[in-house]
Scaffold this active site. Structure first.
Site, PDB file in Angstrom:
ATOM      1  N   ASP A 148      -0.222  15.764   4.548  1.00 20.43           N
ATOM      2  CA  ASP A 148      -1.299  15.183   5.345  1.00 20.43           C
ATOM      3  C   ASP A 148      -0.842  13.842   5.912  1.00 20.43           C
ATOM      4  O   ASP A 148       0.123  13.242   5.439  1.00 20.43           O
ATOM      5  CB  ASP A 148      -2.561  14.998   4.505  1.00 20.43           C
ATOM      6  CG  ASP A 148      -2.540  13.716   3.693  1.00 20.43           C
ATOM      7  OD1 ASP A 148      -1.645  13.592   2.845  1.00 20.43           O
ATOM      8  OD2 ASP A 148      -3.393  12.849   3.911  1.00 20.43           O
TER       9      ASP A 148
ATOM     10  N   GLU B  78      -8.204   7.620  -4.780  1.00 22.26           N
ATOM     11  CA  GLU B  78      -7.595   6.582  -3.952  1.00 22.26           C
ATOM     12  C   GLU B  78      -8.658   5.597  -3.493  1.00 22.26           C
ATOM     13  O   GLU B  78      -9.855   5.891  -3.505  1.00 22.26           O
ATOM     14  CB  GLU B  78      -6.885   7.192  -2.734  1.00 22.26           C
ATOM     15  CG  GLU B  78      -5.536   7.800  -3.063  1.00 22.26           C
ATOM     16  CD  GLU B  78      -4.705   8.049  -1.821  1.00 22.26           C
ATOM     17  OE1 GLU B  78      -5.278   8.058  -0.716  1.00 22.26           O
ATOM     18  OE2 GLU B  78      -3.485   8.239  -1.956  1.00 22.26           O
TER      19      GLU B  78
ATOM     20  N   HIS C 133       0.818  -1.204   0.000  1.00 20.25           N
ATOM     21  CA  HIS C 133       0.000   0.000   0.000  1.00 20.25           C
ATOM     22  C   HIS C 133       0.858   1.263   0.000  1.00 20.25           C
ATOM     23  O   HIS C 133       0.500   2.268  -0.616  1.00 20.25           O
ATOM     24  CB  HIS C 133      -0.924  -0.008   1.229  1.00 20.25           C
ATOM     25  CG  HIS C 133      -1.965   1.064   1.212  1.00 20.25           C
ATOM     26  ND1 HIS C 133      -3.083   0.995   0.414  1.00 20.25           N
ATOM     27  CD2 HIS C 133      -2.052   2.234   1.894  1.00 20.25           C
ATOM     28  CE1 HIS C 133      -3.818   2.073   0.616  1.00 20.25           C
ATOM     29  NE2 HIS C 133      -3.220   2.841   1.509  1.00 20.25           N
TER      30      HIS C 133
ATOM     31  N   LYS D 250      -7.035  13.789  -7.474  1.00 23.18           N
ATOM     32  CA  LYS D 250      -6.481  12.474  -7.180  1.00 23.18           C
ATOM     33  C   LYS D 250      -7.612  11.522  -6.815  1.00 23.18           C
ATOM     34  O   LYS D 250      -8.658  11.943  -6.321  1.00 23.18           O
ATOM     35  CB  LYS D 250      -5.474  12.556  -6.023  1.00 23.18           C
ATOM     36  CG  LYS D 250      -4.665  11.276  -5.799  1.00 23.18           C
ATOM     37  CD  LYS D 250      -3.685  11.453  -4.648  1.00 23.18           C
ATOM     38  CE  LYS D 250      -2.818  10.228  -4.440  1.00 23.18           C
ATOM     39  NZ  LYS D 250      -1.915  10.364  -3.276  1.00 23.18           N
TER      40      LYS D 250
ATOM     41  N   GLY E 297      -1.943   8.398  -8.455  1.00 20.59           N
ATOM     42  CA  GLY E 297      -3.117   7.609  -8.113  1.00 20.59           C
ATOM     43  C   GLY E 297      -2.824   6.644  -6.992  1.00 20.59           C
ATOM     44  O   GLY E 297      -2.140   6.966  -6.021  1.00 20.59           O
TER      45      GLY E 297
ATOM     46  N   GLN F 161      -7.391  10.345  11.884  1.00 14.28           N
ATOM     47  CA  GLN F 161      -7.689  11.258  10.788  1.00 14.28           C
ATOM     48  C   GLN F 161      -7.543  12.729  11.193  1.00 14.28           C
ATOM     49  O   GLN F 161      -7.305  13.060  12.345  1.00 14.28           O
ATOM     50  CB  GLN F 161      -9.115  10.992  10.308  1.00 14.28           C
ATOM     51  CG  GLN F 161      -9.315   9.595   9.744  1.00 14.28           C
ATOM     52  CD  GLN F 161      -8.587   9.390   8.441  1.00 14.28           C
ATOM     53  OE1 GLN F 161      -9.025   9.842   7.383  1.00 14.28           O
ATOM     54  NE2 GLN F 161      -7.456   8.711   8.486  1.00 14.28           N
TER      55      GLN F 161
ATOM     56  N   HIS G 129     -10.296   2.833  -0.578  1.00 14.58           N
ATOM     57  CA  HIS G 129     -10.451   2.484   0.828  1.00 14.58           C
ATOM     58  C   HIS G 129     -11.237   1.180   0.889  1.00 14.58           C
ATOM     59  O   HIS G 129     -12.221   1.052   1.618  1.00 14.58           O
ATOM     60  CB  HIS G 129     -11.142   3.608   1.602  1.00 14.58           C
ATOM     61  CG  HIS G 129     -10.326   4.100   2.753  1.00 14.58           C
ATOM     62  ND1 HIS G 129     -10.853   4.389   3.982  1.00 14.58           N
ATOM     63  CD2 HIS G 129      -8.985   4.332   2.871  1.00 14.58           C
ATOM     64  CE1 HIS G 129      -9.901   4.793   4.803  1.00 14.58           C
ATOM     65  NE2 HIS G 129      -8.758   4.770   4.144  1.00 14.58           N
ATOM     66  N   ASN G 130     -10.756   0.213   0.117  1.00 15.05           N
ATOM     67  CA  ASN G 130     -11.505  -1.026  -0.081  1.00 15.05           C
ATOM     68  C   ASN G 130     -11.562  -1.907   1.164  1.00 15.05           C
ATOM     69  O   ASN G 130     -12.641  -2.327   1.591  1.00 15.05           O
ATOM     70  CB  ASN G 130     -10.880  -1.822  -1.235  1.00 15.05           C
ATOM     71  CG  ASN G 130     -10.801  -1.020  -2.516  1.00 15.05           C
ATOM     72  OD1 ASN G 130     -11.574  -0.086  -2.726  1.00 15.05           O
ATOM     73  ND2 ASN G 130      -9.872  -1.373  -3.385  1.00 15.05           N
TER      74      ASN G 130
ATOM     75  N   GLU H 253      -3.196   5.924  12.269  1.00 13.39           N
ATOM     76  CA  GLU H 253      -3.753   6.610  11.117  1.00 13.39           C
ATOM     77  C   GLU H 253      -4.962   7.452  11.513  1.00 13.39           C
ATOM     78  O   GLU H 253      -5.898   7.635  10.731  1.00 13.39           O
ATOM     79  CB  GLU H 253      -4.113   5.601  10.020  1.00 13.39           C
ATOM     80  CG  GLU H 253      -2.889   4.907   9.451  1.00 13.39           C
ATOM     81  CD  GLU H 253      -3.207   3.911   8.341  1.00 13.39           C
ATOM     82  OE1 GLU H 253      -4.362   3.871   7.891  1.00 13.39           O
ATOM     83  OE2 GLU H 253      -2.298   3.168   7.938  1.00 13.39           O
TER      84      GLU H 253
END
Length: 763
Positions: A289, A114, A69, A112, A557, A335, A116-117, A333
């Site tokens: 970020d 991305e 990832h 962009k 991407g 947010q 989040h599967n 992680e």
């Protein structure tokens, strides 16, 4: 797949590293490395890089930063073959958090997409919400204000309870976060197929606008400059999230919910405003970020880019949970957080802004000479790692995976249209397609999104093949879309991905725009599976071919591998799904919509009909034939069609334009008719089977309507262009007629087209 259990041995060890003493409570061994996603040979490489055995905190750092990832270790070789330069690009591809394209007058579009599967597979609401939050931060950390969101969503059979649970959670997560954050959802796609049942795909795209001169780079430099963490406090959510995203979904994956972040859109809104305001102070050296891998990712990427190091005091990080260990603080992680490097002496400028917005703003370290990242906890050195060896393109491992053509590829080529008898009840097929969840209106979904927040969305009452967002104070607007028909890619990865790029460009051209650039979200199964990797390589080749043709460089991407699930005793990957997010630029005076305008307008088809039903929704769902070649496609013809279409629009020869895609010509005509409750009266071509003519998905075709007063000029122009076209018929008051047979009234189709998904979700 067996459940992963982390086993820690508690003891104290001391060892020397560059005359520094570090202590840890967890031993790093090859077994520990394997348990957190590292290969034995990677563990040995880490020892070689450090010149010693890592402690557990350091091992955790390498685990997340060398995960697929974060490092793209199994994909970077092929990603580098994609076209990644162009005069329209303001920054080189991959150099910043998002792509940045010049749109004139000193303005740039930042965008962009991305995935989040994996989080969405086990906690759909927070998984989707934090996906939206993360992609928006990628935009405003560069200095751009997000103005639009799009998404590409894939689920299993909509009639199954699990799919409904996932869909409801994902849609609510996107809606709640996006609506509260204040950015409209302007477009996207939703698809249902059995292959996504256990592993849904949730791809989020964000688009922003900014002055080119306001760009803030994700860089760290200037020895002694303070390093700030701003925004939310840090908790235990999302620890090893990047590693979680680089593993298979199993029946035990729900146990990994601590690896899923928790979002707060109101906090993100404050962070957006504070970040854009702090940029104006001129005190910011660099800003990044905190997404995947949290503090360690931000510190390493900024340091590597700036060729500097950092000294970070983890005990200075604002925490919302007590007794967090160093590796937990580093890898969290949580947010709504950013890392900012500030020019020394200008600290008060930064602190005043964040105090105004009532956000955390804490100095946690400083920029140092060299390339070392040194992390301390209560003055004790707990990790000492070199930044260049952690990041993409640095010392992270790069693999050249083997790939093998699967047997199904040749089997698909064996399909012949003659194996499907010519159909008599075409009206039944038409209703089947109009009511199919992949084609029917996604009204139940998009009504839960705020599509009008802000003042830039131009598409609500004027439907077009691409979403349109205004660039205020100019004569221009941004056109944007997300596209991929994964069943095409499955049967032919190269052609299927060429089609995905081409359809995205075609959608923008149908709206009157010129395609500029793409971002991608590459969703595949396990890269260690040679057949999956064959799909990936083919998709990259196809993407490169099409992007070169349309001059749409790849700005960046996301690669999302391991999208697969254990079904019984087998592991089933999802269909290869290289989602294309594309933007284009248009003159607002040349904007085109897809809806027929009035009765008696003439209907024409640009491009040629083909005796082809390959991989069509008609063949796939009505006849249940899952293996057939990709539909007819010619890249050169596609390019010529789009250039021709833009000239027709510029000359005002046409009144509407809508591309032929999923569902074929009939669905294109129906969608053009329904907006104004009009109908159509057409004739089929005798050289082509009726089912292929109406429901085949041969590419390179666009339906346009023409005011009778423009017909002569329109025909003269097309004849001179030497591009194939044909007259189909005319627009009616509401009846749908094909070969003088009445298929019904437009309202018969519109009712079920608009309601089917909502009805299924209520069952």
């Amino acid at each position: 797949m067996p459940k992963i259990i982390l086993i820690f041995v508690i003891l104290q060890i001391n060892y020397s590293s560059s005359n520094l003493i570090m202590s840890t409570t967890k031993v790093a061994t090859v077994e520990t490395a394997k348990e957190i996603g590292l290969l034995p040979e990677e563990f040995e490489k880490i020892k070689e890089i450090l010149g010693r055995t890592p402690n557990y905190t350091e091992l955790s750092i390498f685990s997340v930063m060398w995960s697929e990832h974060a490092s793209y270790k199994n994909s970077i070789k092929w990603l580098k073959t994609l076209p990644r330069s162009g005069k329209q690009l303001v920054v080189d591809a991959g150099q910043e958090n998002a792509g940045m394209v010049d749109v004139g007058d000193g303005m740039a579009c930042v965008f962009k997409i991305e995935s989040h599967n994996h989080p969405c597979a086990v906690e759909p609401y927070q998984g989707a919400a934090t996906g939206v939050g993360g992609i928006n931060r990628d935009i405003f950390t560069m200095g751009a204000r997000p103005v639009a969101q799009l998404n590409s969503l894939r689920f299993g059979d909509i009639d199954k309870d699990r799919t409904k649970w996932l869909l409801k959670g994902v849609v609510k997560g996107i809606g709640d976060y996006g609506n509260a954050f204040g950015v409209p959802v302007v477009g996207g796609e939703v698809n249902f197929d059995d292959c996504y049942y256990s592993n849904p795909l949730v791809n989020a795209m964000s688009v922003g606008l900014m002055k080119t001169s306001n760009l803030v780079s994700a860089i760290s430099k200037g020895v002694g400059n303070p390093v700030y963490i701003v925004g939310s406090s840090t908790g235990k959510d999302g620890i090893h999230g990047a590693t979680f995203a680089s593993a298979d979904i199993t029946e035990d994956s729900a146990d990994d919910i601590p690896s899923i972040q928790v979002g707060d859109p109101f906090q993100e809104k404050l962070l957006l405003e504070a970040s854009l305001e702090v940029i104006k102070t001129g005190a910011v050296v660099g800003m990044q970020d905190m997404g995947a891998a949290g503090i360690i990712c931000s510190t390493s990427e900024m340091s590597e880019k700036g060729a500097h190091g950092m000294k970070i005091n983890l005990d200075q990080v604002p925490l919302r949970q007590k007794n967090m260990e160093p590796f937990e603080i580093l890898l969290s992680e949580s947010q709504e957080r950013m890392l900012i490097v500030v020019e020394k002496g200008k600290e008060k400028l930064i602190e005043d802004v964040f105090e105004k917005w009532d956000l955390n703003c804490a100095i946690i370290g400083e920029v140092t000479e060299g390339d070392r990242l040194q992390f301390y906890m209560h003055n004790e050195l707990v990790a000492d790692v070199p930044a260049p060896f952690l990041v993409l393109g640095g010392g992270a491992p790069v693999y050249d995976r083997e790939y093998t053509e699967p047997a199904y590829y040749q089997k698909a080529k064996e399909f012949k249209i003659d194996s499907i008898p010519e159909q008599q009840d075409l009206k039944k097929i038409a209703m089947h397609l109009a009511s199919h969840p992949n084609i029917a209106s996604k009204k139940w979904i998009y009504e839960q999104y705020d599509t009008m927040v802000g003042t830039k969305n131009m598409g609500t009452n004027k439907p077009a093949d691409a979403a349109i967002v205004n660039i205020k104070g100019t004569s221009r607007a941004i056109a944007m879309t997300t596209d991929c028909i994964s069943r095409y890619v499955y049967v032919d990865p190269q052609i299927g991905t060429e089609i995905a790029v081409s359809e995205a460009a075609r959608n923008i051209a149908c709206a009157g725009g010129k395609p500029l650039a793409i971002t991608n979200c590459l969703n595949f199964g396990n890269p260690y599976n040679p057949e999956v990797y064959w799909q990936f390589v083919g998709a990259i080749k196809g993407m490169g071919n099409a992007c070169k043709k349309f001059d749409t460089p790849v700005t960046g991407g996301n690669v999302s591998f391991y999208n697969q699930a254990q079904i019984g005793n087998t592991i089933e990957p999802v269909y290869p799904t290289p989602t294309i997010g594309m933007i284009g630029l248009l003159d607002k005076s040349k904007r085109m919509t897809l809806d027929f305008k009035k009765k008696y307008d003439l209907i024409y088809l640009l491009g040629s009909s083909q005796d082809d039903i390959n991989s069509s929704q008609y063949l796939y769902s009505y006849h249940n034939v899952k293996l057939s070649p990709a539909p007819y496609f010619n890249l050169d013809e596609e390019y010529k069609l789009q250039q021709l279409l833009l000239k027709l629009i510029a000359n005002k020869y046409i009144s509407s334009a809508h591309d032929v895609s999923d569902g074929g010509l009939f669905i294109t005509l129906l969608e053009s008719a329904m907006h104004r409750n009009l109908g159509f009266d057409i004739l089929t071509e005798s050289e082509v089977r009726e089912d292929a003519f109406l429901f085949g998905e041969a590419q390179g075709r666009v339906v346009v309507s023409v005011d009778p007063t423009n017909e002569v000029s329109f025909i003269d122009f097309l004849v001179a262009s030497k591009y194939p076209f044909s007259v189909l018929g005319k627009v009616t008051k509401g009846d749908i007629m094909i070969d003088d047979i009445k298929f019904g009234h437009v309202s018969d189709f519109k009712g079920i087209y608009n309601s089917v998904i909502g009805d299924k979700m209520k069952q």
